[in-house]
Design a protein around this motif. Structure first.
Motif, PDB file in Angstrom:
ATOM      1  N   LEU A 192       5.768  23.379 -13.566  1.00  0.00           N
ATOM      2  CA  LEU A 192       6.781  22.563 -14.246  1.00  0.00           C
ATOM      3  C   LEU A 192       8.040  23.357 -14.590  1.00  0.00           C
ATOM      4  O   LEU A 192       9.136  22.804 -14.592  1.00  0.00           O
ATOM      5  N   LYS A 193       7.906  24.655 -14.867  1.00  0.00           N
ATOM      6  CA  LYS A 193       9.100  25.476 -15.125  1.00  0.00           C
ATOM      7  C   LYS A 193      10.017  25.470 -13.912  1.00  0.00           C
ATOM      8  O   LYS A 193      11.240  25.429 -14.050  1.00  0.00           O
ATOM      9  N   ILE A 194       9.437  25.516 -12.737  1.00  0.00           N
ATOM     10  CA  ILE A 194      10.232  25.513 -11.504  1.00  0.00           C
ATOM     11  C   ILE A 194      10.799  24.119 -11.237  1.00  0.00           C
ATOM     12  O   ILE A 194      11.984  23.956 -10.963  1.00  0.00           O
ATOM     13  N   LEU A 195       9.928  23.112 -11.330  1.00  0.00           N
ATOM     14  CA  LEU A 195      10.347  21.735 -11.038  1.00  0.00           C
ATOM     15  C   LEU A 195      11.409  21.235 -12.011  1.00  0.00           C
ATOM     16  O   LEU A 195      12.339  20.534 -11.620  1.00  0.00           O
ATOM     17  N   ASP A 196      11.300  21.612 -13.268  1.00  0.00           N
ATOM     18  CA  ASP A 196      12.151  21.063 -14.323  1.00  0.00           C
ATOM     19  C   ASP A 196      13.498  21.770 -14.450  1.00  0.00           C
ATOM     20  O   ASP A 196      14.305  21.409 -15.291  1.00  0.00           O
ATOM     21  N   ASN A 205       6.909  12.321 -19.749  1.00  0.00           N
ATOM     22  CA  ASN A 205       5.714  12.599 -20.540  1.00  0.00           C
ATOM     23  C   ASN A 205       5.055  13.842 -19.957  1.00  0.00           C
ATOM     24  O   ASN A 205       3.960  13.789 -19.412  1.00  0.00           O
ATOM     25  N   LEU A 206       5.799  14.953 -20.030  1.00  0.00           N
ATOM     26  CA  LEU A 206       5.283  16.204 -19.474  1.00  0.00           C
ATOM     27  C   LEU A 206       4.243  16.792 -20.410  1.00  0.00           C
ATOM     28  O   LEU A 206       4.356  16.638 -21.612  1.00  0.00           O
ATOM     29  N   LYS A 214      -4.635  25.155 -10.318  1.00  0.00           N
ATOM     30  CA  LYS A 214      -3.592  24.709  -9.394  1.00  0.00           C
ATOM     31  C   LYS A 214      -3.025  23.391  -9.911  1.00  0.00           C
ATOM     32  O   LYS A 214      -3.583  22.778 -10.812  1.00  0.00           O
ATOM     33  N   THR A 215      -1.919  22.950  -9.311  1.00  0.00           N
ATOM     34  CA  THR A 215      -1.301  21.697  -9.725  1.00  0.00           C
ATOM     35  C   THR A 215      -1.301  20.713  -8.573  1.00  0.00           C
ATOM     36  O   THR A 215      -0.802  21.016  -7.482  1.00  0.00           O
ATOM     37  N   LYS A 216      -1.878  19.558  -8.815  1.00  0.00           N
ATOM     38  CA  LYS A 216      -1.842  18.468  -7.844  1.00  0.00           C
ATOM     39  C   LYS A 216      -0.681  17.556  -8.228  1.00  0.00           C
ATOM     40  O   LYS A 216      -0.627  17.032  -9.341  1.00  0.00           O
ATOM     41  N   TRP A 217       0.281  17.417  -7.319  1.00  0.00           N
ATOM     42  CA  TRP A 217       1.474  16.589  -7.533  1.00  0.00           C
ATOM     43  C   TRP A 217       1.287  15.312  -6.725  1.00  0.00           C
ATOM     44  O   TRP A 217       1.203  15.344  -5.501  1.00  0.00           O
TER      45      TRP A 217
END
Length: 150
Positions: A17-21, A71-72, A99-102
């Motif tokens: 989220l740091k990268i995406l946001d 709603n992070l 890991k993160t599933k998007w």
């Protein structure tokens, strides 16, 4: 037209989220992005808007992103509006074993004969573009591979 695409990123959700946001990172995973402009005083709040400019081949495209639900770390929903197209993006972020599933749900609403025809004749092109963005994000997040260097 509606479809769902998903990808797993080998990063914990908080790092993902740091990268995406961070809008400064968009140029590294959104091919064709020329510039962005924050249109709101509080860019991370629901209702905030950003103007995005893209160059795709010889075609220039400008759209407005609006945050409709934030709603992070679980979800982020946005709309994208450009001439003839209203796109609703519902993004869900699940942490699975570090890991993160998007999961990205897309809905395109077309106006005008030309855009409706394109949506009817080329639905796969929209899904293919969405998958490409997810794959480019994964390459950037996991390996710092930017589309700017391709």
């Amino acid at each position: 037209m509606k479809y769902t695409v998903e990808i797993t990123i080998d990063l914990p959700r908080n790092e993902f989220l740091k990268i995406l946001d961070n809008p400064e990172n968009m140029k590294h995973w959104q091919r064709g992005l020329v510039s962005y402009e924050l249109l709101s005083n509080q860019p991370t709040k629901e209702g905030a808007q950003m103007n995005l400019k893209y160059k795709m081949g010889k075609r220039e495209l400008e759209m407005v992103e609006t945050i409709i639900k934030r709603n992070l770390p679980e979800e982020l929903h946005t709309t994208y509006d450009t001439k003839g197209v209203h796109n609703i993006q519902k993004n869900y972020f699940k942490e699975v074993e570090g890991k993160t599933k998007w999961i990205s749900e897309s809905e395109f609403q077309f106006s005008g004969f030309g855009m409706k025809l394109m949506g009817f004749l080329m639905p796969g092109a929209f899904k293919k573009q969405s998958i490409k963005y997810l794959e480019d994000f994964k390459a950037y997040a996991e390996h710092n591979t930017s589309v700017l260097s391709l």
